[in-house]
Design an enzyme around this catalytic site. Structure first.
Site, PDB file in Angstrom:
ATOM      1  N   LYS A 120       1.324   0.607  -0.577  1.00  0.00           N
ATOM      2  CA  LYS A 120       0.378  -0.488  -0.773  1.00  0.00           C
ATOM      3  C   LYS A 120       0.040  -1.173   0.541  1.00  0.00           C
ATOM      4  CE  LYS A 120       1.258  -1.908  -5.559  1.00  0.00           C
ATOM      5  NZ  LYS A 120       1.573  -3.035  -6.423  1.00  0.00           N
ATOM      6  N   LYS A 203      -4.072  11.203 -11.899  1.00  0.00           N
ATOM      7  CA  LYS A 203      -3.572  10.427 -13.035  1.00  0.00           C
ATOM      8  C   LYS A 203      -4.616   9.401 -13.475  1.00  0.00           C
ATOM      9  CE  LYS A 203      -0.487   6.610 -12.891  1.00  0.00           C
ATOM     10  NZ  LYS A 203       0.773   5.933 -12.886  1.00  0.00           N
ATOM     11  N   LYS A 206      -6.190   2.538 -13.478  1.00  0.00           N
ATOM     12  CA  LYS A 206      -7.135   1.430 -13.371  1.00  0.00           C
ATOM     13  C   LYS A 206      -7.883   1.458 -12.048  1.00  0.00           C
ATOM     14  CE  LYS A 206      -3.909  -1.540 -15.873  1.00  0.00           C
ATOM     15  NZ  LYS A 206      -2.886  -2.568 -15.752  1.00  0.00           N
TER      16      LYS A 206
HETATM   17  P1  AMP Z   1       0.465   0.768 -14.711  1.00  0.00           P
HETATM   18  O1  AMP Z   1      -0.937   0.867 -15.182  1.00  0.00           O
HETATM   19  O2  AMP Z   1       0.724   1.657 -13.535  1.00  0.00           O
HETATM   20  O3  AMP Z   1       0.916  -0.650 -14.524  1.00  0.00           O
HETATM   21  O4  AMP Z   1       1.382   1.402 -15.836  1.00  0.00           O
HETATM   22  C1  AMP Z   1       1.943   0.715 -16.909  1.00  0.00           C
HETATM   23  C2  AMP Z   1       2.598   1.723 -17.839  1.00  0.00           C
HETATM   24  O5  AMP Z   1       1.628   2.648 -18.376  1.00  0.00           O
HETATM   25  C3  AMP Z   1       3.683   2.580 -17.176  1.00  0.00           C
HETATM   26  O6  AMP Z   1       4.846   2.507 -17.973  1.00  0.00           O
HETATM   27  C4  AMP Z   1       3.172   4.005 -17.182  1.00  0.00           C
HETATM   28  O7  AMP Z   1       4.129   4.915 -17.611  1.00  0.00           O
HETATM   29  C5  AMP Z   1       2.048   4.007 -18.197  1.00  0.00           C
HETATM   30  N1  AMP Z   1       0.925   4.776 -17.629  1.00  0.00           N
HETATM   31  C6  AMP Z   1       0.094   4.386 -16.645  1.00  0.00           C
HETATM   32  N2  AMP Z   1      -0.818   5.339 -16.373  1.00  0.00           N
HETATM   33  C7  AMP Z   1      -0.563   6.368 -17.213  1.00  0.00           C
HETATM   34  C8  AMP Z   1      -1.141   7.645 -17.423  1.00  0.00           C
HETATM   35  N3  AMP Z   1      -2.212   8.068 -16.750  1.00  0.00           N
HETATM   36  N4  AMP Z   1      -0.612   8.443 -18.381  1.00  0.00           N
HETATM   37  C9  AMP Z   1       0.462   8.042 -19.096  1.00  0.00           C
HETATM   38  N5  AMP Z   1       1.049   6.858 -18.941  1.00  0.00           N
HETATM   39  C10 AMP Z   1       0.563   6.017 -18.019  1.00  0.00           C
END
Ligand code: AMP
Ligand code: TRP
Length: 342
Positions: A120, A203, A206
């Site tokens: 980051k 992946k 957001k």
């Molecule tokens: P984040 O958006 O990185 O804060 O992720 C929050 C939660 O969502 C985490 O526990 C990740 O495991 C899950 N997550 C985020 N992106 C994905 C994705 N593309 N596929 C599956 N799980 C996701």
């Protein structure tokens, strides 16, 4: 090593940041949906780490709105405040208080090895790296250890922060006496990782352009359009394969939404083309998300009720957090405060 009485159910804890433009389908299928299932089998604590969200440059009005919306999304997806403890981090001051103590047993070099900080801060687009971004994993350790969590379901990218949490718990316990439960990580399987619809080798996130990301709040027309224009692969068969990342991703989505295995989905579409398959994926998506969207709108329309839910959640959380903090403070030698003295 567990403090206090043995609990009947294991305790699970996780958090989701109130950033970006809402939760996406990856968050739902990879995390939130499992949190919902875990509410009954575990003593579940779920929270919004809003203090983590200010470690990068942020807009206060957006944080305020997104915190409420994230809570509303979680409830709309099925978290039930009477079956789990749902709260906002900044409303429970013990998080910051324990983070200070843990920071004092964290080596500088140890903190400096955290790859998320390096990534980051190297990207730089979020403004200059702050001390808050540097100590972010220590605050995360406090989030977890305050609740004596047994299990912490997180994505692969959080593995290192969980390792640090375990190290800090063990170090504190060894130095000052048994205080914290050493939590086990519960890393989501990569098979469940959704990829971006436009760039299927990346992946779903957001931080990628919205065309490839399915937001829980996308309206049915947008959902259908995003699936219809998802990048597919050479050939015309609906089968999983390393040379078919786009179709593999859509098969995974279809399977998760309909509760089937990917093999069952493949069998159902044998001899059928991408067009028919995509139409069905879109229909399954709309069927899952429409009721969630309706509930979401009802919840955000009643801010008083949302505040009440969070008030109850913060009280329940603080009961556990304050007991752990008092023990930790006592163990390091802080004097207890006399209450009500004249
Ligand atoms: P984040 O958006 O990185 O804060 O992720 C929050 C939660 O969502 C985490 O526990 C990740 O495991 C899950 N997550 C985020 N992106 C994905 C994705 N593309 N596929 C599956 N799980 C996701
Ligand atoms: N750092 C986590 C993320 O970005 C969010 C988080 C903060 C968290 N504190 C936590 C997750 C405690 C689990 C437990 O996804």
């Amino acid at each position: 090593m567990t403090l206090g009485k043995r609990r009947e159910r294991e305790r699970v804890l996780s958090g989701i940041q109130p950033t970006g433009s809402g939760s996406h389908l990856g968050n739902y299928l990879g995390a939130i949906r499992h949190w919902v299932q875990m509410q009954d089998d575990f003593d579940a604590f779920y929270f919004i780490p809003d203090m983590h969200a200010i470690t990068v440059v942020h807009d206060p009005a957006a944080l305020h709105r997104r915190t409420r919306e994230t809570v509303a999304e979680l409830v709309a997806c099925g978290l039930d405040p009477s079956r789990c403890t749902l709260f906002v981090q900044s409303q429970v001051p013990e998080h910051a208080q324990l983070a200070w103590v843990l920071g004092c047993i964290t080596g500088y070099g140890e903190a400096n090895r955290m790859t998320q900080f390096k990534d980051k801060s190297a990207r730089g687009e979020l403004g200059a790296a702050t001390v808050g971004l540097f100590t972010y994993p220590i605050l995360q350790a406090a989030d977890i250890l305050l609740y004596q969590a047994d299990r912490v379901p997180v994505g692969e990218d959080q593995k290192q922060h969980l390792e640090l949490t375990r190290d800090l718990a063990q170090r504190f316990n060894a130095r000052f006496g048994p205080t914290f439960t050493v939590p086990a990580a519960y890393i989501a399987t990569t098979a469940e990782r959704l990829t971006d619809l436009q760039e299927p080798h990346r992946k779903m996130s957001k931080s990628l352009p919205p065309g490839g990301t399915i937001y829980l709040q996308d309206d049915p027309k947008v959902l259908t359009k995003k699936i219809r224009s998802a990048v597919t692969d050479m050939g015309r068969e609906v089968v999983v394969g390393p040379d078919k990342p786009g179709i593999t991703n859509l098969i995974g989505i279809h399977a998760a939404l309909t509760g089937q295995s990917t093999q069952e989905v493949e069998r159902a579409y044998a001899g059928k083309g991408y067009g028919e398959f995509k139409a069905d994926v879109a229909a399954a998506l709309v069927a899952t998300l429409e009721p969630i969207q309706t509930r979401f709108r009802e919840i955000v329309a009643d801010p008083g009720e949302l505040d009440r839910i969070l008030g109850v959640g913060a009280d329940k959380a603080e009961e556990v957090a304050s007991a752990t903090l008092a023990t930790a403070f006592d163990r390091v030698g802080f004097l207890p405060r006399a209450r009500g003295a004249q």
